[in-house]
Design a protein around this motif. Structure first.
Motif, short mmCIF file in Angstrom:
data_model
loop_
_atom_site.label_atom_id
_atom_site.label_comp_id
_atom_site.label_asym_id
_atom_site.label_seq_id
_atom_site.Cartn_x
_atom_site.Cartn_y
_atom_site.Cartn_z
N TYR A 62 0.85 -1.19 0.00
CA TYR A 62 0.00 0.00 0.00
C TYR A 62 0.88 1.24 0.00
N HIS A 103 1.18 4.97 0.84
CA HIS A 103 0.54 6.01 1.64
C HIS A 103 0.88 7.36 1.03
N SER A 104 -0.05 7.93 0.28
CA SER A 104 0.15 9.22 -0.35
C SER A 104 -1.20 9.88 -0.57
N SER A 105 -1.21 11.20 -0.48
CA SER A 105 -2.45 11.93 -0.75
C SER A 105 -2.62 12.23 -2.23
N ASP A 106 -1.61 11.90 -3.04
CA ASP A 106 -1.67 12.13 -4.48
C ASP A 106 -2.39 10.97 -5.16
N PRO A 107 -3.59 11.20 -5.70
CA PRO A 107 -4.34 10.10 -6.33
C PRO A 107 -3.80 9.72 -7.71
N TYR A 158 -7.76 0.01 -6.49
CA TYR A 158 -6.96 1.21 -6.29
C TYR A 158 -5.58 1.07 -6.94
N HIS A 174 -2.90 2.52 -6.02
CA HIS A 174 -1.85 2.58 -5.01
C HIS A 174 -1.82 1.34 -4.10
#
Length: 116
Positions: free
Chosen positions: A15, A17-21, A64, A66
């Motif tokens: 996984y 972990h990033s706020s960038d989609p 997803y 990510h």
């Protein structure tokens, strides 16, 4: 440690972990070894350069970009050494950048041609 029996399916998830989609995750290499420092020991390739090397390796759908999901059968290197250490290399790329490593998939290295 994670305990499994020999030949039992081992399911893994990676996984990012990033706020960038707009990022995508790619599993490039995953090797197993009987010691935590595999650079000086025998290793077993599960996946190398994006190419599956273990016949029990399989990927699973993830909704997803990510998140990566995959599995392989558990094994041991030596009868008296029940520990197996797993080390994986993942690549993070921009989504839809088709020239990036994430979209190349399995990469086989071609041999160089000797010139006269």
């Amino acid at each position: 440690p994670y305990y499994v029996d020999i030949n039992q399916n081992l399911f893994l998830e990676a996984y990012l972990h990033s706020s960038d989609p707009n990022l995508v995750l790619f599993l490039d290499t995953c090797v197993a070894s009987p010691t935590p420092h595999n650079s000086t020991t025998v290793t077993y390739d599960i996946i190398r350069n994006g190419c599956a090397r273990d016949p029990t390796y399989a990927t699973y759908y993830s909704p997803y970009r990510h998140v990566l999901r995959f599995k392989f059968n558990a094994f041991q290197f030596i009868r008296y050494n029940p520990l197996v250490y797993l080390q994986c290399e993942l690549v993070v790329c921009r989504a839809y950048d088709y020239s990036s490593r994430c979209y190349q998939g399995c990469v086989t290295r071609s041999k160089r041609e000797a010139s006269s």
